[in-house]
Design a protein around this motif. Sequence first.
Motif, PDB file in Angstrom:
ATOM      1  N   MET A   1      52.682  47.174  32.968  1.00  0.00           N
ATOM      2  CA  MET A   1      52.080  48.255  33.480  1.00  0.00           C
ATOM      3  C   MET A   1      51.436  48.287  34.862  1.00  0.00           C
ATOM      4  O   MET A   1      50.778  46.305  35.277  1.00  0.00           O
ATOM      5  CB  MET A   1      50.560  48.647  32.984  1.00  0.00           C
ATOM      6  N   ALA A   2      51.764  48.610  36.278  1.00  0.00           N
ATOM      7  CA  ALA A   2      51.947  48.384  37.606  1.00  0.00           C
ATOM      8  C   ALA A   2      50.260  48.924  37.486  1.00  0.00           C
ATOM      9  O   ALA A   2      49.915  49.337  37.242  1.00  0.00           O
ATOM     10  CB  ALA A   2      52.959  49.023  38.467  1.00  0.00           C
ATOM     11  N   LEU A   3      49.440  48.138  38.681  1.00  0.00           N
ATOM     12  CA  LEU A   3      48.721  48.147  39.311  1.00  0.00           C
ATOM     13  C   LEU A   3      48.362  49.987  39.601  1.00  0.00           C
ATOM     14  O   LEU A   3      49.838  49.610  40.401  1.00  0.00           O
ATOM     15  CB  LEU A   3      48.020  47.253  39.839  1.00  0.00           C
ATOM     16  N   THR A   4      47.666  50.473  40.091  1.00  0.00           N
ATOM     17  CA  THR A   4      47.284  51.248  41.728  1.00  0.00           C
ATOM     18  C   THR A   4      47.452  50.486  42.293  1.00  0.00           C
ATOM     19  O   THR A   4      46.687  49.386  42.832  1.00  0.00           O
ATOM     20  CB  THR A   4      46.009  52.270  41.212  1.00  0.00           C
ATOM     21  N   PRO A   5      47.608  51.297  44.005  1.00  0.00           N
ATOM     22  CA  PRO A   5      47.250  50.716  45.149  1.00  0.00           C
ATOM     23  C   PRO A   5      45.773  50.320  44.903  1.00  0.00           C
ATOM     24  O   PRO A   5      45.886  49.720  45.946  1.00  0.00           O
ATOM     25  CB  PRO A   5      47.455  52.351  46.333  1.00  0.00           C
ATOM     26  N   LYS A   6      45.064  50.768  44.683  1.00  0.00           N
ATOM     27  CA  LYS A   6      43.445  51.016  44.796  1.00  0.00           C
ATOM     28  C   LYS A   6      42.967  49.258  43.965  1.00  0.00           C
ATOM     29  O   LYS A   6      42.818  48.749  44.587  1.00  0.00           O
ATOM     30  CB  LYS A   6      42.833  51.615  44.304  1.00  0.00           C
TER      31      LYS A   6
ATOM     32  N   VAL B   1      43.188  42.463  44.106  1.00  0.00           N
ATOM     33  CA  VAL B   1      43.631  41.648  43.926  1.00  0.00           C
ATOM     34  C   VAL B   1      43.855  41.504  45.011  1.00  0.00           C
ATOM     35  O   VAL B   1      42.971  39.255  44.963  1.00  0.00           O
ATOM     36  CB  VAL B   1      44.121  42.011  43.295  1.00  0.00           C
ATOM     37  N   GLN B   2      44.333  41.744  45.872  1.00  0.00           N
ATOM     38  CA  GLN B   2      44.406  41.020  47.523  1.00  0.00           C
ATOM     39  C   GLN B   2      42.683  40.994  48.543  1.00  0.00           C
ATOM     40  O   GLN B   2      43.451  39.492  49.001  1.00  0.00           O
ATOM     41  CB  GLN B   2      45.128  42.101  48.414  1.00  0.00           C
ATOM     42  N   GLY B   3      42.694  41.634  47.780  1.00  0.00           N
ATOM     43  CA  GLY B   3      41.088  40.684  48.389  1.00  0.00           C
ATOM     44  C   GLY B   3      40.718  39.728  48.456  1.00  0.00           C
ATOM     45  O   GLY B   3      40.089  38.776  48.728  1.00  0.00           O
ATOM     46  N   LEU B   4      40.718  39.292  46.847  1.00  0.00           N
ATOM     47  CA  LEU B   4      40.458  38.401  46.106  1.00  0.00           C
ATOM     48  C   LEU B   4      41.308  37.427  46.040  1.00  0.00           C
ATOM     49  O   LEU B   4      40.242  36.527  47.136  1.00  0.00           O
ATOM     50  CB  LEU B   4      40.257  38.693  44.760  1.00  0.00           C
ATOM     51  N   VAL B   5      42.603  37.541  46.734  1.00  0.00           N
ATOM     52  CA  VAL B   5      43.756  36.404  46.419  1.00  0.00           C
ATOM     53  C   VAL B   5      43.279  36.093  48.624  1.00  0.00           C
ATOM     54  O   VAL B   5      43.212  34.746  48.228  1.00  0.00           O
ATOM     55  CB  VAL B   5      44.103  36.335  45.937  1.00  0.00           C
ATOM     56  N   ALA B   6      42.812  36.751  48.943  1.00  0.00           N
ATOM     57  CA  ALA B   6      42.273  36.378  50.583  1.00  0.00           C
ATOM     58  C   ALA B   6      40.886  35.682  50.560  1.00  0.00           C
ATOM     59  O   ALA B   6      40.546  35.352  51.732  1.00  0.00           O
ATOM     60  CB  ALA B   6      42.682  37.417  50.951  1.00  0.00           C
ATOM     61  N   GLY B   7      40.466  36.073  49.971  1.00  0.00           N
ATOM     62  CA  GLY B   7      39.119  35.009  49.819  1.00  0.00           C
ATOM     63  C   GLY B   7      38.004  36.013  49.690  1.00  0.00           C
ATOM     64  O   GLY B   7      36.468  35.415  49.806  1.00  0.00           O
ATOM     65  N   LEU B   8      37.844  36.971  50.091  1.00  0.00           N
ATOM     66  CA  LEU B   8      36.502  38.089  49.792  1.00  0.00           C
ATOM     67  C   LEU B   8      35.839  38.357  48.128  1.00  0.00           C
ATOM     68  O   LEU B   8      36.927  38.037  47.420  1.00  0.00           O
ATOM     69  CB  LEU B   8      36.812  39.657  50.238  1.00  0.00           C
ATOM     70  N   SER B   9      34.354  38.084  47.942  1.00  0.00           N
ATOM     71  CA  SER B   9      34.217  38.352  47.249  1.00  0.00           C
ATOM     72  C   SER B   9      34.388  39.285  45.989  1.00  0.00           C
ATOM     73  O   SER B   9      35.210  40.505  46.655  1.00  0.00           O
ATOM     74  CB  SER B   9      32.604  38.514  47.545  1.00  0.00           C
TER      75      SER B   9
END
Length: 152
Positions: A1-6, A11-19
């Motif tokens: 199942m693909a993720l929604t844009p949100k 996930v992208q925010g987490l990988v970028a280092g955001l809490s």
Amino acid sequence: MALTPKQEKYVQGLVAGLSQRKAYREAYPNSSSWKDATVDNKASAMLREDEILARYNVLINEYKQQSIWTRERATEELFWLLEKAKQDLGEEGFRQANSAALLNAIKELNEIALVYPLKAKQVEKLQSDMTKGDSQEDKLSQYFDMLGDAIE
């Protein structure tokens, strides 16, 4: 199942280092009026979802592979430059260009070594083994030899 844009943005925010909280708030702007505890609970629960955790792990592994390749490639190139500069020093003698190339390569290798730092005792030994009365040429040769031994 693909993720929604949100979900992907989270996930992208987490990988970028955001809490988790910050990544969730950026992915879900309507959460800005929610209490931090509510956002923390929702963000934590979201990361435990199988699809989201799997996507997170895929992105983290890709990032790790890119970092490893870049570090290895940079180290290889710098060692090549060190060898060429050392060879040129032997053939042509000390000139500003070849000694600057040698020193810059050593400096960059030291920067990379911060990722995998040498033990403090090794660094102290490198510095103490260099005789204060030696010429700059002798110090460079000693430093290069000791650095090569320590890295190996």
